[in-house]
Design an enzyme around this catalytic site. Structure first.
Site, short mmCIF file in Angstrom:
data_model
loop_
_atom_site.label_atom_id
_atom_site.label_comp_id
_atom_site.label_asym_id
_atom_site.label_seq_id
_atom_site.Cartn_x
_atom_site.Cartn_y
_atom_site.Cartn_z
CG HIS A 15 -2.08 -0.91 1.13
ND1 HIS A 15 -3.24 -0.62 0.44
CD2 HIS A 15 -2.27 -2.15 1.65
CE1 HIS A 15 -4.09 -1.63 0.54
NE2 HIS A 15 -3.52 -2.58 1.27
CE LYS A 63 -7.54 12.87 0.48
NZ LYS A 63 -7.61 11.63 -0.28
NE ARG A 64 -2.82 7.87 6.78
CZ ARG A 64 -1.62 7.87 6.21
NH1 ARG A 64 -0.59 8.43 6.85
NH2 ARG A 64 -1.42 7.33 5.03
CE LYS A 83 -3.31 9.96 3.16
NZ LYS A 83 -3.79 9.24 1.96
CB THR A 123 -10.89 3.81 -1.32
OG1 THR A 123 -10.66 4.16 0.05
CG2 THR A 123 -10.07 2.59 -1.70
CE LYS A 154 -14.57 4.72 0.61
NZ LYS A 154 -13.67 4.86 1.75
#
Length: 822
Positions: free
Chosen positions: A370, A560-561, A566, A668, A672
Site C-alpha cells: 500500500h 483523509k488522514r 496528502k 478510495t 466514493k
C-alpha cells in the site's frame, strides 16, 4: 459514546417486496423479546440505547442461521477459504448495513414505529467501531463485505482494540487525543468464543534437540481470545466472519504478591498483556512503543495462523493440503511476520521438512503493498526481533540465506543482493518486513495501475528482477452498498427510478445513466438530491463547529488522514490565496465556496498537527472577516470517521485528491466521491489516473506534476525558493502565514513551517501551487455554468462502476487466490 452526526436517511426502500403485516409483527415481537430477556428492559422505560440493543440482537438472530449455513457449506464442499489478515477493519456502524443487505430496513422501520421508536434514533446510538485509521482499514471492510456479497468463503483476522484509534477533539484549533470508548456499553454484534484461544509466546530462548529439531521456550505467554462478528453479504445470501483477537494474561493476578500488599504490582503481567489489544498504532517513537507494535503484529498473526491450521486439520486432517484449502492475504506489511510464523508452526510444531513447508507457505501467502515510501515500509531492529521473537529471527535468517542464494543464481551481484536482502545492513541492521512479505508470497499486488508500475521501478525494483512475474495489479474498489445505497439513499432512489432496479445487483448498469447526463430534468433532480445532502451536512457543520454555511455554495472537500504527502497544506495555501484575491477585488464575480477539511494526525506527527492548527486558524480569520461577505467559509470537522464520511461524501461538489504524484498508492475516497457525483480536482496519482480515463478529462480537473516529473525534480535538487520568487500570489500567501496574520496572538507560530517548506519542500507543494490555483479557477468557472457542472457530475456517477470492490475481489479470486466465485 456516539458522534452527534446526522445519520443518513434510511427511508430508502429495500427495493425488495414491501414487508407484509405478518413480517413486521414477527420482527416487532422479536424486538420486544430481546428488550425484555437480553436487555432486561421495559417498553415504557426503554431509552434509545436499549432499543438499539434489542433491534441489533433481533437482527443478529436473523443472520445466525445464514452464517452457520455458509460455514457448513464451506466445510461440506471443501471450498478454499480466504484468510484476510489486516491490522485495521474500519467497519463503521453495522446495523444499517446489515438491515440493508438483508432487505429488512423497512420491516425494521415499521416494527419500531409500532413501538413508538424512530429507526433514525436507533441508528444514531451505534458507535463507530474504533478498529481502523483510514483507507487501509476501510478497504479491508469493503473487501469483507464484497467477499460475502459474491459468496467467497472468507474470514477476516485482526485485533479487537478496546480503545482503538483515538477520538479527536479540536481545542483552540489544536488536535487533542482522548481514548475512544466504543466498547464501554458493550458490542451486541460480537460473539465471544471462549473455547477458541491460543497462547502466543514472546522472548525466552531456543534449544536444539538430539534429532536436530528446534524448540522455543518463551519467557512470556499471552493468550489470544477470539471474538466473532458476522459479515452479511448483499441480499443476505452469504455470511462470512470477522474474527478479532483480544489479549489476556494467562495468569491475571499474582495472588501471593496481592496478599502481601503489592496490589498494583500483582497485576503488572495482566496490564502488560492487555496493552496489546488496547490501542491501535501506539506511538512508536520510543523503544517501548516499538516493542508494543511488534508484539501486536506477532500476536494477531500467530493467533490467526494457529486458528487457520486448527480449522484446516479439523476439516481436512492433512497439514500437507493447507495451501490447497487456504489463501492468506497480507494487507500491507503489518502481518508480514506471519511468513516466518507459519514456517515455525509447520517445521517446529508439525515436523515438516523445510523445503516442503516453504512451498506450502509461499503457495498460501499473497501480499498487498500500500505504499511507495521506503520509510513507510515497516522494518524492525534485529536486536529487538532477536530478543522478542528469537525463533522467528532464526527462521528469517534462513529464509534470507536461501533467498540470496536464489537471487545470485538469477544474476544479481553484490550491490543488488544487498538491496534484496531481508536484512538492511545500512541503517543499524533492521529486518525489512516488506521484503519478507514479498519473498514469502506467490503474488504481490499493487493497488492501482500507476502504483503497481512504480513498485517495479522503485521500492521493489531488484526484488522484481530476482522474482520476475510476482508483481501484479489489483486496483482498489469500494462497496457500492455502503457508499451509494446506504450513504446516499436519495440519489439511489433517483438512479433506480431512472434506469431500473437491476443496478442494485449489477453496478455495471450505472453506465445506463450516461444518456441522461444532458437531460435538463434529470440534472435538476440530481442537483436536488445533492442539495438535500448539503442541507444535512450544513447542520452537521454548524452543530460541530458553530460555523454557518450556505448549502447553495460549492462544497469543496478534503477528508483523509492528515499527512504531508496528502498535501492538505497545498489546499490551505490556495484557500489563503483565494481569500487575498477576494479582499483585493471585493466586487469580483466570486463563486461562493465552503472549504471542508476533516482528518486525524498521528499523535507524534507534529508537522501534521501543526497543519491542522493552521487550517483552524485560517478558518477563524476568514469566517469572521466581513469583507468576504460569507462567500468563502472554511470548516475543520473533528473526529473524522466512517459515519461522518457518510454525511460528507453525498454532499460534496468537489473532491480534493491532491497528493504528490507517485506517492498515493491508490486512494478510495476518490472513488466514493466520484460515485456520488462529485468532480475530482487532483494530480495524476494513484487511482486518479484510472478515474480520469473512465470519466473523461472533461469531467475532472487534473493539475500538477506527473509522477516521473516529481521524481526527477527531487533528484535534481528542487529549490522551492526559486519557485516562490516567481509567484507573486504564493509569496503573499507565505508571507501572511509566516508573519502571523492567522495567528496574531502568536505571530511566530507558523514561521518554522514556512521556513521548512522553503528549505525542504519534499512533497513539492510550492512546485504545484500555481497549477493548482489555475485548476481551481476552472472549477469556479464551471460551477457558474450549472448545466455543464451537472452533466459532468452525472457522468462521474455513470462511469465509475468499474471501481466496485466486487470487481476487485473477483480479480483477486481469479488471479491470486485461485478460488471460484459463486
Amino acid at each position: 459514546m456516539t458522534d452527534d452526526i446526522a445519520t443518513p436517511d434510511a427511508s430508502v426502500p429495500d427495493f425488495l417486496a414491501t414487508p407484509s403485516v405478518a413480517e413486521v409483527e414477527a420482527l416487532r415481537q422479536a424486538i420486544r423479546a430481546k428488550l425484555v430477556y437480553q436487555v432486561a428492559g421495559r417498553e415504557e422505560r426503554a431509552n434509545a440505547r436499549d432499543w438499539f440493543q434489542a433491534a441489533t440482537l433481533a437482527t443478529r438472530d436473523r443472520i445466525v442461521d445464514r452464517w452457520r449455513a455458509a460455514n457448513d457449506e464451506t466445510a461440506a464442499q471443501g471450498h478454499r477459504r480466504v484468510c484476510y489478515l489486516s491490522m485495521e477493519f474500519l467497519i463503521g456502524r453495522l446495523l444499517s448495513d446489515a438491515l440493508g443487505n438483508l432487505g429488512l430496513t423497512e420491516t425494521m422501520r415499521q416494527a419500531l414505529a409500532g413501538l413508538g421508536v424512530d429507526l433514525e434514533d436507533v441508528f444514531a446510538q451505534e458507535p463507530d467501531a474504533a478498529l481502523g485509521n483510514g483507507g487501509l482499514g476501510r478497504l479491508a471492510a469493503c473487501f469483507m463485505e464484497s467477499m460475502a456479497s459474491i459468496g467467497i468463503p472468507a474470514i477476516g483476522y485482526g485485533i479487537r482494540y478496546e480503545n482503538g484509534l483515538f477520538r479527536q477533539l479540536i481545542q483552540d484549533g489544536r488536535q487533542r487525543e482522548v481514548p475512544e470508548d466504543w466498547l464501554s456499553l458493550g458490542n451486541p454484534w460480537e460473539f465471544q468464543r471462549s473455547g477458541i484461544f491460543y497462547d502466543i509466546g514472546f522472548g525466552g530462548h531456543v534449544t536444539q534437540g538430539p534429532d536436530g529439531a528446534m524448540e522455543w521456550h518463551p519467557g512470556e505467554v499471552v493468550r489470544a481470545i477470539a471474538y466473532d462478528t458476522p459479515v452479511v453479504g448483499w441480499r443476505g445470501q452469504w455470511v462470512n466472519t470477522l474474527r478479532l483477537w483480544s489479549a489476556r494474561a494467562t495468569d491475571p493476578l499474582q495472588l501471593e504478591a496481592f496478599n502481601k500488599g503489592d496490589h498494583i504490582g500483582a497485576q503488572a503481567d495482566r496490564v502488560r498483556a492487555e496493552a496489546i489489544s488496547r490501542v491501535l498504532y501506539p506511538g512508536d517513537d520510543t523503544p517501548a512503543g516499538q516493542e508494543l507494535r511488534l508484539r501486536q503484529e506477532y500476536f494477531f498473526a500467530s493467533a490467526s495462523l494457529q486458528d487457520m491450521i486448527r480449522r484446516h486439520l479439523r476439516m481436512d486432517g492433512d497439514i500437507a493440503t493447507l495451501a490447497a484449502k487456504n489463501a492468506v492475504q497480507l494487507n500491507d506489511t503489518h502481518p508480514a511476520i506471519g511468513v516466518a510464523e507459519l514456517m515455525r508452526l509447520l517445521v517446529d510444531l508439525h515436523g515438516m521438512e523445510w523445503e516442503r513447508a516453504w512451498d506450502i507457505a509461499r503457495a498460501t501467502f499473497s501480499y498487498t503493498n500500500h505504499t511507495l515510501m521506503p520509510e513507510a515500509l515497516e522494518s524492525w531492529p534485529v536486536a529487538l526481533m532477536e530478543r522478542m521473537l528469537p525463533r522467528n529471527m532464526q527462521i528469517i535468517y534462513l529464509i534470507n540465506a536461501r533467498h540470496l542464494e536464489q537471487a545470485r543464481a538469477e544474476g544479481l551481484i553484490d550491490g543488488q543482493l544487498s538491496s534484496v536482502s531481508l536484512i538492511d545492513e545500512q541503517h543499524g541492521r533492521r529486518v525489512r518486513m516488506g521484503h519478507l512479505a514479498f519473498v514469502g508470497s506467490h503474488k504481490v499486488n499493487g493497488v492501482s495501475a500507476l502504483h503497481t508500475g512504480l513498485m517495479k521501478t522503485t521500492v521493489f525494483a531488484e526484488l522484481d528482477r530476482a522474482c520476475p512475474g510476482r508483481i501484479v495489479n489489483k486496483t482498489n474498489g469500494i462497496t457500492f452498498r455502503r457508499w451509494l445505497m446506504r450513504a446516499n439513499p436519495g440519489l439511489t432512489r433517483l438512479i433506480v427510478d431512472t434506469i431500473g432496479p437491476r443496478v442494485l445487483d449489477d453496478a455495471e448498469r450505472l453506465e445506463d445513466l450516461a444518456p441522461h447526463a444532458r437531460d435538463a430534468s434529470f440534472q435538476a433532480a440530481f442537483a436536488q438530491q445533492r442539495r438535500v445532502a448539503k442541507e444535512a451536512l450544513a447542520k452537521v457543520v454548524q452543530d460541530r463547529t458553530g460555523i454557518v454555511v450556505d448549502p447553495a455554495a460549492l462544497f469543496d472537500v478534503q477528508i483523509k488522514r492528515i499527512h504531508e504527502y496528502k498535501r492538505q497544506l497545498l489546499n490551505i495555501l490556495q484557500t489563503v490565496a483565494l481569500y487575498n484575491a477576494m479582499r483585493a477585488q471585493p466586487m469580483g464575480n466570486w463563486a461562493p465556496r465552503v472549504k471542508i477539511f476533516a482528518g486525524k494526525a498521528a499523535p507524534s506527527y507534529h508537522q501534521a498537527k501543526l497543519i491542522i492548527r493552521l487550517a483552524n486558524d485560517v478558518s477563524k480569520v476568514i469566517n469572521s472577516d466581513p469583507t468576504v461577505r460569507g462567500l468563502l467559509k472554511v470548516a475543520f470537522l473533528p473526529n473524522y470517521n466512517v459515519t461522518l464520511a457518510e454525511s460528507i461524501i453525498p454532499a460534496a461538489d468537489l473532491s480534493e485528491q491532491i497528493s504528490t504524484a507517485g506517492l498515493e498508492a491508490s486512494g478510495t475516497g476518490n472513488m466514493k466521491f466520484a460515485l456520488n457525483g462529485a468532480l475530482t480536482i487532483g494530480t495524476l496519482d494513484g487511482a486518479n489516473v484510472e478515474i480520469s480515463e473512465r470519466v473523461g478529462l472533461d469531467n475532472i480537473f487534473i493539475f500538477g506534476l506527473k509522477a516521473a516529473q516529481a521524481v526527477a525534480m527531487r533528484q535534481d535538487g528542487y529549490d522551492a525558493r526559486v519557485t516562490v520568487a516567481g509567484s507573486d500570489d504564493l509569496q503573499e500567501v507565505l508571507r501572511a502565514i509566516s508573519d502571523g496574520v492567522f495567528s496574531p496572538e502568536e505571530p511566530d507560530r507558523y514561521r518554522g513551517l514556512v521556513e521548512g517548506l522553503l528549505a525542504h519542500d519534499s512533497f513539492l507543494v510550492t512546485a504545484d501551487f500555481d497549477s493548482y490555483v489555475a485548476a481551481q479557477h476552472l472549477v469556479a468557472r464551471k460551477w457558474e455554468r450549472p448545466s455543464e457542472w451537472w452533466r459532468s457530475a452525472v457522468m462521474n456517477t455513470a462511469r465509475v462502476a468499474w471501481f466496485s470492490s466486487d470487481r476487485t475481489i473477483r480479480e483477486y479470486a481469479d488471479e491470486i487466490w485461485d478460488l471460484p466465485v459463486r
